[in-house]
Every structure is written in C-alpha cells, then in structure tokens.
Scaffold this motif. Structure first.
Motif, PDB file in Angstrom:
ATOM      1  N   LEU A 174      19.389  16.393   0.019  1.00  9.75           N
ATOM      2  CA  LEU A 174      19.293  15.537  -1.162  1.00  9.75           C
ATOM      3  C   LEU A 174      18.465  16.208  -2.252  1.00  9.75           C
ATOM      4  N   LYS A 175      18.882  16.017  -3.491  1.00  7.02           N
ATOM      5  CA  LYS A 175      18.046  16.423  -4.611  1.00  7.02           C
ATOM      6  C   LYS A 175      16.796  15.557  -4.619  1.00  7.02           C
ATOM      7  N   ASP A 176      15.702  16.114  -5.151  1.00  8.18           N
ATOM      8  CA  ASP A 176      14.424  15.404  -5.116  1.00  8.18           C
ATOM      9  C   ASP A 176      14.520  13.999  -5.714  1.00  8.18           C
ATOM     10  N   ARG A 177      15.215  13.860  -6.838  1.00  8.89           N
ATOM     11  CA  ARG A 177      15.272  12.548  -7.480  1.00  8.89           C
ATOM     12  C   ARG A 177      15.954  11.527  -6.574  1.00  8.89           C
ATOM     13  N   VAL A 178      16.995  11.944  -5.880  1.00  9.84           N
ATOM     14  CA  VAL A 178      17.710  11.035  -4.976  1.00  9.84           C
ATOM     15  C   VAL A 178      16.837  10.690  -3.774  1.00  9.84           C
ATOM     16  N   PHE A 179      16.133  11.686  -3.249  1.00  4.85           N
ATOM     17  CA  PHE A 179      15.246  11.440  -2.103  1.00  4.85           C
ATOM     18  C   PHE A 179      14.145  10.451  -2.481  1.00  4.85           C
ATOM     19  N   TYR A 180      13.486  10.695  -3.612  1.00  6.71           N
ATOM     20  CA  TYR A 180      12.387   9.819  -4.013  1.00  6.71           C
ATOM     21  C   TYR A 180      12.877   8.439  -4.430  1.00  6.71           C
ATOM     22  N   ASP A 181      14.119   8.363  -4.874  1.00  5.95           N
ATOM     23  CA  ASP A 181      14.747   7.072  -5.129  1.00  5.95           C
ATOM     24  C   ASP A 181      14.651   6.190  -3.887  1.00  5.95           C
ATOM     25  N   GLY A 182      14.942   6.766  -2.731  1.00  6.46           N
ATOM     26  CA  GLY A 182      14.852   6.023  -1.474  1.00  6.46           C
ATOM     27  C   GLY A 182      13.432   5.679  -1.090  1.00  6.46           C
ATOM     28  N   MET A 183      12.478   6.499  -1.526  1.00  8.24           N
ATOM     29  CA  MET A 183      11.078   6.222  -1.184  1.00  8.24           C
ATOM     30  C   MET A 183      10.586   4.916  -1.792  1.00  8.24           C
ATOM     31  N   ALA A 184      11.213   4.460  -2.876  1.00  2.00           N
ATOM     32  CA  ALA A 184      10.820   3.170  -3.445  1.00  2.00           C
ATOM     33  C   ALA A 184      11.011   2.051  -2.428  1.00  2.00           C
ATOM     34  N   GLU A 185      12.114   2.117  -1.679  1.00  2.00           N
ATOM     35  CA  GLU A 185      12.366   1.087  -0.669  1.00  2.00           C
ATOM     36  C   GLU A 185      11.419   1.242   0.524  1.00  2.00           C
ATOM     37  N   VAL A 186      11.052   2.476   0.860  1.00  2.00           N
ATOM     38  CA  VAL A 186      10.067   2.689   1.926  1.00  2.00           C
ATOM     39  C   VAL A 186       8.733   2.057   1.520  1.00  2.00           C
ATOM     40  N   ILE A 187       8.325   2.321   0.279  1.00  2.00           N
ATOM     41  CA  ILE A 187       7.085   1.738  -0.241  1.00  2.00           C
ATOM     42  C   ILE A 187       7.158   0.215  -0.192  1.00  2.00           C
ATOM     43  N   LYS A 188       8.321  -0.326  -0.537  1.00  2.00           N
ATOM     44  CA  LYS A 188       8.522  -1.778  -0.502  1.00  2.00           C
ATOM     45  C   LYS A 188       8.222  -2.327   0.896  1.00  2.00           C
ATOM     46  N   TYR A 189       8.761  -1.681   1.922  1.00  2.00           N
ATOM     47  CA  TYR A 189       8.547  -2.175   3.289  1.00  2.00           C
ATOM     48  C   TYR A 189       7.072  -2.167   3.658  1.00  2.00           C
ATOM     49  N   GLY A 190       6.376  -1.098   3.291  1.00  2.00           N
ATOM     50  CA  GLY A 190       4.951  -1.047   3.564  1.00  2.00           C
ATOM     51  C   GLY A 190       4.201  -2.144   2.831  1.00  2.00           C
ATOM     52  N   ALA A 191       4.575  -2.354   1.568  1.00  2.00           N
ATOM     53  CA  ALA A 191       3.874  -3.344   0.742  1.00  2.00           C
ATOM     54  C   ALA A 191       4.074  -4.766   1.248  1.00  2.00           C
ATOM     55  N   ILE A 192       5.277  -5.099   1.699  1.00  2.00           N
ATOM     56  CA  ILE A 192       5.547  -6.497   2.070  1.00  2.00           C
ATOM     57  C   ILE A 192       5.189  -6.830   3.509  1.00  2.00           C
ATOM     58  N   ARG A 193       5.167  -5.795   4.416  1.00  2.00           N
ATOM     59  CA  ARG A 193       5.086  -6.158   5.825  1.00  2.00           C
ATOM     60  C   ARG A 193       4.322  -5.172   6.717  1.00  2.00           C
ATOM     61  N   ASN A 194       4.067  -3.940   6.268  1.00  2.00           N
ATOM     62  CA  ASN A 194       3.506  -2.946   7.187  1.00  2.00           C
ATOM     63  C   ASN A 194       2.418  -2.131   6.500  1.00  2.00           C
ATOM     64  N   LYS A 195       1.197  -2.612   6.610  1.00  2.00           N
ATOM     65  CA  LYS A 195       0.045  -1.964   5.973  1.00  2.00           C
ATOM     66  C   LYS A 195      -0.156  -0.542   6.492  1.00  2.00           C
ATOM     67  N   GLU A 196       0.066  -0.347   7.790  1.00  2.00           N
ATOM     68  CA  GLU A 196      -0.106   0.987   8.383  1.00  2.00           C
ATOM     69  C   GLU A 196       0.871   1.990   7.772  1.00  2.00           C
ATOM     70  N   LEU A 197       2.127   1.581   7.617  1.00  2.00           N
ATOM     71  CA  LEU A 197       3.122   2.439   6.976  1.00  2.00           C
ATOM     72  C   LEU A 197       2.686   2.780   5.555  1.00  2.00           C
ATOM     73  N   PHE A 198       2.209   1.802   4.810  1.00  2.00           N
ATOM     74  CA  PHE A 198       1.785   2.015   3.426  1.00  2.00           C
ATOM     75  C   PHE A 198       0.700   3.090   3.351  1.00  2.00           C
ATOM     76  N   TYR A 199      -0.310   2.981   4.208  1.00  2.00           N
ATOM     77  CA  TYR A 199      -1.417   3.943   4.146  1.00  2.00           C
ATOM     78  C   TYR A 199      -1.025   5.302   4.716  1.00  2.00           C
ATOM     79  N   ASN A 200      -0.103   5.326   5.664  1.00  2.00           N
ATOM     80  CA  ASN A 200       0.419   6.618   6.133  1.00  2.00           C
ATOM     81  C   ASN A 200       1.107   7.359   4.995  1.00  2.00           C
TER      82      ASN A 200
END
Length: 355
Positions: A174-200
């Motif tokens: 994946l190009k960097d922009r496409v990869f980081y596009d997906g990271m927004a949803e990863v951040i979302k999961y950490g923010a709403i439900r998984n503090k450990e994931l967020f800080y990792n």
C-alpha cells in the motif's frame, strides 16, 4: 494463524488472520466451498498486484474463475458500476450455489458484497480485504452498500460473508496515504473501546515496528467489532459506537465530492472536531482531545476542520443514515477507551463541531 468467529443468530462465519495466507487461498476456500465457479470482484490496482496470483491459486484447485475489475476509488460505489458488475456476474451464469470473492479495499468489499446480496436474491461471498481499513473494519459485520447523490452508503443492506481471509502481508504494497487512511479506523477502535491499543499506537517508533505487530493490531480491532456486531447486527444500538467521527467525516467527504479527503482522513478530522468540542462542554475528560490529536498526527492524518461551507456540512450530516426521525445520534468519548451514544436534535449539532 489467528482466528475469530462472528456468531450471529442466523449465521456464523470465521475470520482468519495470517501473513501469507493468500499463497494457499485456493486450498483454504476448498475446505468451505464445494462447487466450481468463483467470480472475483476487484479493482484495477489490486488486480495488477495480486490478481494473477489469486486466480492461478484458485485454478490450481480446479476452480473456474471470472475476474471482474472496477476502477479504484469511492466513485465506483455507484448504481452504474453496480449494474455493470451484476451484468458480468449474470453473464458468468452463476447460480445460488456458486461463490463471489470481494478482493480489495472497502469500496470493493461494499460494492461486491452488495452485488452478492442482490444477484439471484443472494449468492454466498467471501471477503479478502487488501487495505488496512478493510482488514480491521469494513470486511466484517455485513454492511454492504453504494453511494447516492444524497450521501454515502445510503443504499445498501446487511449481508454477511461466509468467511473472511486476512493477509497482513498485503499491506506492505500500500502507498503510505492509503495505509495511514486505515490507521484512522485503528485509532477509532482504541479511542472508543481499547485504551491499551491506543497507547500502544502512541509508542510504536516506526511504520516497520507497527507492521511487525500488525497481526495483533488487526486482531484487537476485529475483536471489538465482532463483539459489537454480535450484540447489535443491524446497527440500532451499541454498534453505532463504531461510527465515532463518521457523521462529521461522511459530511466532509460529501462536501468535497469524495475527492479531497480519503475516508480515514475525513473520519480523523471528525473524531478530533467532536472530541475537542465535547471536552470544552465538559463531557469528555480533560486532555483527551490533545492525546487524540497527537495520535492522529503521528500517523500522518489531518485533524483540523478544513475551510468548508457549514450549511452544506450540516445538511450532509442530517442525511446520515444513523439519524432517527427528528433526532440524530452522535458518538462521544468519556475518556480514552470509553465512549457512549448521545441522542441530540439536528439543530444542536453545531455545538459539537469545533472548528
């Protein structure tokens, strides 16, 4: 191999996560599918990189295949493209006992899944997501749709796959922009439900370090989504938590005609805007907004609301499919890892958007 099972009242299906699983995908599919015909829906970018490899692997297991290729990007989620895809599926003489594979990112998964749900009133389909956004979010849960001039994902259905195969190695192309596009949803999961994931996510020093741990990142995100979907398959209650940042994000995407911002970029802006506002309203723990913005910026995502016509933005947000009657649901954080649904009147939304 990591494995999860989504258990729903009418259907259960497995999710397999393994680096290199694409190398023997035909063998894996043969374990769950006994007919011969397989239609593959993909986009031209994915087809160039992996199409021949996937098709050869299926042919090696004596499957009869047809590749249907769409253009990459959100504009392919249209009635016009859907009709062409359906026509090609029918020309392939698929029956209800045959199989469709959605092989690509979120657009391919949404469009391919929707086509599978309406052809012959429903043909089984498999998701093989190739983008991070699709691997950690859109490939499971059964939401399939196309866009309309009124907004994103407003025409669709709930149609669950029979299996999801996730190969994290595909993310390396994946190009960097496409990869980081997906990271927004990863951040979302950490923010709403998984503090450990967020800080990792805050602690990973490089993209390579993140990729070395991506299996567990994907597993963590999908574990949350699986749990929420099992409790609320049709998105009328707790599943709405997964829409953190999305009401504003979808509005931004529409206002810029799906051209200026990727989905993840728009969602990142939405998460930041609503959290800064809710913190000022003393709904969200002090310091949460700064932490969220820090993580968003770390993964090369925007967090400042662009110069935008607010009237048009509010109009687009009021068309959001999560709205109910004369009210709308927004997702707010109490703190990192803790979220809730708040029902408001549409005219109140302005105070929840910090520009």
């Amino acid at each position: 191999m990591l494995k999860l099972t989504v258990n729903l009242p009418d259907k259960s299906y497995p999710i397999y996560i393994e680096k290199g699983i694409i190398q023997n995908i035909g063998e894996n599919i043969k374990k769950i599918y006994k007919n011969k015909k397989i239609a593959i829906i993909t986009d031209s970018n994915v087809e160039k990189l992996y199409g021949q490899k996937l098709e050869n692997n299926l042919i090696k297991e004596n499957f009869i295949t047809k590749m249907i290729i769409i253009e990459p990007g959100e504009k392919s989620k249209s009635f016009e493209v859907l009709q062409r895809v359906c026509d090609e599926l029918l020309e392939f003489n698929l029956t209800r006992g045959d199989l469709i594979i959605a092989f690509g990112g979120g657009v391919v998964g949404d469009l391919g899944g929707f086509a599978a749900s309406i052809i012959l009133r429903g043909i089984p389909f498999i998701q093989i997501p190739t983008s991070l956004l699709a691997q950690i979010d859109s490939s499971i849960g059964g939401k399939v749709a196309v866009n309309s001039k009124h907004g994103k994902n407003l025409i669709g259905s709930f149609y669950q796959p029979v299996a999801v195969f996730i190969d994290p190695d595909l993310l390396r192309s994946l190009k960097d922009r496409v990869f980081y596009d997906g990271m927004a949803e990863v951040i979302k999961y950490g923010a709403i439900r998984n503090k450990e994931l967020f800080y990792n996510l805050l602690q990973y020093k490089t993209k390579e370090e993140l990729l070395q741990n991506i299996d567990m990142v994907i597993y963590s995100c999908l574990s949350i989504k699986k749990d929420v979907v099992e409790k609320d398959e049709k998105d009328t209650g707790e599943r709405m938590l997964l829409n953190f940042g999305h009401t504003i994000g979808h509005g931004i995407e529409k206002c810029f005609n799906y051209e200026k911002f990727t989905h993840g970029e728009a969602v990142a802006i939405g998460m930041a805007a609503i959290t800064e506002a809710s913190e000022e309203l003393e709904i969200t723990e002090e310091g949460t907004s700064a932490l969220l913005k820090k993580l968003i910026a770390k993964y090369n995502l925007p967090y400042e609301l662009p110069d935008i016509n607010k009237t048009e933005l509010f109009k687009a947000m009021n068309m959001d499919k999560k709205n109910i009657g004369k009210s709308m649901n927004i997702i707010l954080l109490e703190s990192i890892g803790q979220s809730f649904i708040k029902n408001i009147k549409p005219e109140e939304i302005e105070k929840y958007i910090k520009s």
